[in-house]
Motif scaffolding. Structure first.
Motif, PDB file in Angstrom:
ATOM      1  N   ARG A  28     -73.899 -57.542  22.010  1.00  0.00           N
ATOM      2  CA  ARG A  28     -75.103 -57.381  21.186  1.00  0.00           C
ATOM      3  C   ARG A  28     -76.011 -56.325  21.823  1.00  0.00           C
ATOM      4  O   ARG A  28     -77.055 -56.650  22.388  1.00  0.00           O
ATOM      5  N   ASP A  30     -78.085 -54.397  20.714  1.00  0.00           N
ATOM      6  CA  ASP A  30     -79.402 -54.262  20.109  1.00  0.00           C
ATOM      7  C   ASP A  30     -80.396 -55.299  20.609  1.00  0.00           C
ATOM      8  O   ASP A  30     -81.568 -55.257  20.240  1.00  0.00           O
ATOM      9  N   ASP A  64     -77.877 -67.587  18.565  1.00  0.00           N
ATOM     10  CA  ASP A  64     -76.756 -67.187  17.710  1.00  0.00           C
ATOM     11  C   ASP A  64     -75.491 -66.985  18.539  1.00  0.00           C
ATOM     12  O   ASP A  64     -74.399 -67.318  18.103  1.00  0.00           O
ATOM     13  N   ARG A 155     -66.812 -57.045  19.695  1.00  0.00           N
ATOM     14  CA  ARG A 155     -68.155 -56.960  19.095  1.00  0.00           C
ATOM     15  C   ARG A 155     -68.129 -57.129  17.574  1.00  0.00           C
ATOM     16  O   ARG A 155     -68.919 -57.907  17.028  1.00  0.00           O
ATOM     17  N   PRO A 156     -67.219 -56.459  16.841  1.00  0.00           N
ATOM     18  CA  PRO A 156     -67.215 -56.657  15.381  1.00  0.00           C
ATOM     19  C   PRO A 156     -66.918 -58.103  14.976  1.00  0.00           C
ATOM     20  O   PRO A 156     -67.482 -58.609  14.007  1.00  0.00           O
ATOM     21  N   ASP A 159     -70.054 -60.173  15.625  1.00  0.00           N
ATOM     22  CA  ASP A 159     -71.038 -59.910  14.571  1.00  0.00           C
ATOM     23  C   ASP A 159     -70.680 -60.636  13.278  1.00  0.00           C
ATOM     24  O   ASP A 159     -71.540 -61.225  12.626  1.00  0.00           O
ATOM     25  N   ARG A 162     -71.337 -64.365  13.704  1.00  0.00           N
ATOM     26  CA  ARG A 162     -72.765 -64.654  13.677  1.00  0.00           C
ATOM     27  C   ARG A 162     -73.272 -64.689  12.238  1.00  0.00           C
ATOM     28  O   ARG A 162     -74.005 -65.587  11.845  1.00  0.00           O
ATOM     29  N   THR A 163     -72.847 -63.726  11.449  1.00  0.00           N
ATOM     30  CA  THR A 163     -73.258 -63.672  10.050  1.00  0.00           C
ATOM     31  C   THR A 163     -72.750 -64.905   9.300  1.00  0.00           C
ATOM     32  O   THR A 163     -73.485 -65.520   8.527  1.00  0.00           O
TER      33      THR A 163
END
Length: 171
Positions: A28, A30, A64, A155-156, A159, A162-163
């Protein structure tokens, strides 16, 4: 808070903490991860109801993504981490949390420990532990490229999980 690092090393500010933070930042980029260095909770981990432990467990459950990290100790994760994980209810304690099991060790003999020993406990307490565990050399993790390779590959997926977890838990 979206990203948390939980470190079960009995030494404060350990290499385990450094590695776990790098993994969280790689998954993450960001967000700055919150760090819970369990050694700072001390004897409060030995029972239930300690305010600092309860507050830390609440922060983890509200995250998350959580990287759960431990050095390899007697072929498994530390008792310090086990004491903290006991604070969560079975099946639901970490519902909605994407968990990454991470362990460090001196050699490859225990490379499967994150998946064989730590991941089942995380799943038992309700976490989504769909990413493979990561085992790192405690001496070379900062320069061997293993963290970068892992985080770029996964990472993808993290993500997407998490979504999915957010949509499932807020529906």
């Amino acid at each position: 808070m979206a990203v948390t690092v939980v470190v079960g090393n009995p030494k404060p500010a350990s290499r385990t903490l450094a590695a776990a933070t790098l993994v969280a930042e790689g998954l993450r980029p960001d967000e700055t991860p919150e760090v819970i260095d369990l050694v700072t909770l001390g004897p409060g981990l030995l029972g239930w109801g300690d305010p600092a432990v309860t507050e830390a467990a609440g922060r983890v459950a509200a995250s998350d993504l959580v990287v759960f990290a431990s050095p390899t100790f007697k072929a498994t994760y530390t008792g310090l981490l086990k004491l903290f994980l006991e604070q969560f209810d079975g099946g639901t304690g970490l519902a909605g949390v994407v968990a990454v099991p991470l362990m460090l060790g001196a050699g490859p003999a225990h490379a499967l420990a994150p998946d064989l020993l730590l991941k089942p406990v995380l799943v038992e307490i309700g976490a989504t532990a769909a990413l493979p565990g990561l085992y790192l050399s405690d001496r070379t993790f900062q320069e061997d490229g293993a963290i970068t390779a892992y985080t770029e590959r996964w990472r993808p997926v993290a993500d997407a999980l998490r979504t999915t977890e957010k949509a499932t838990n807020h529906a």
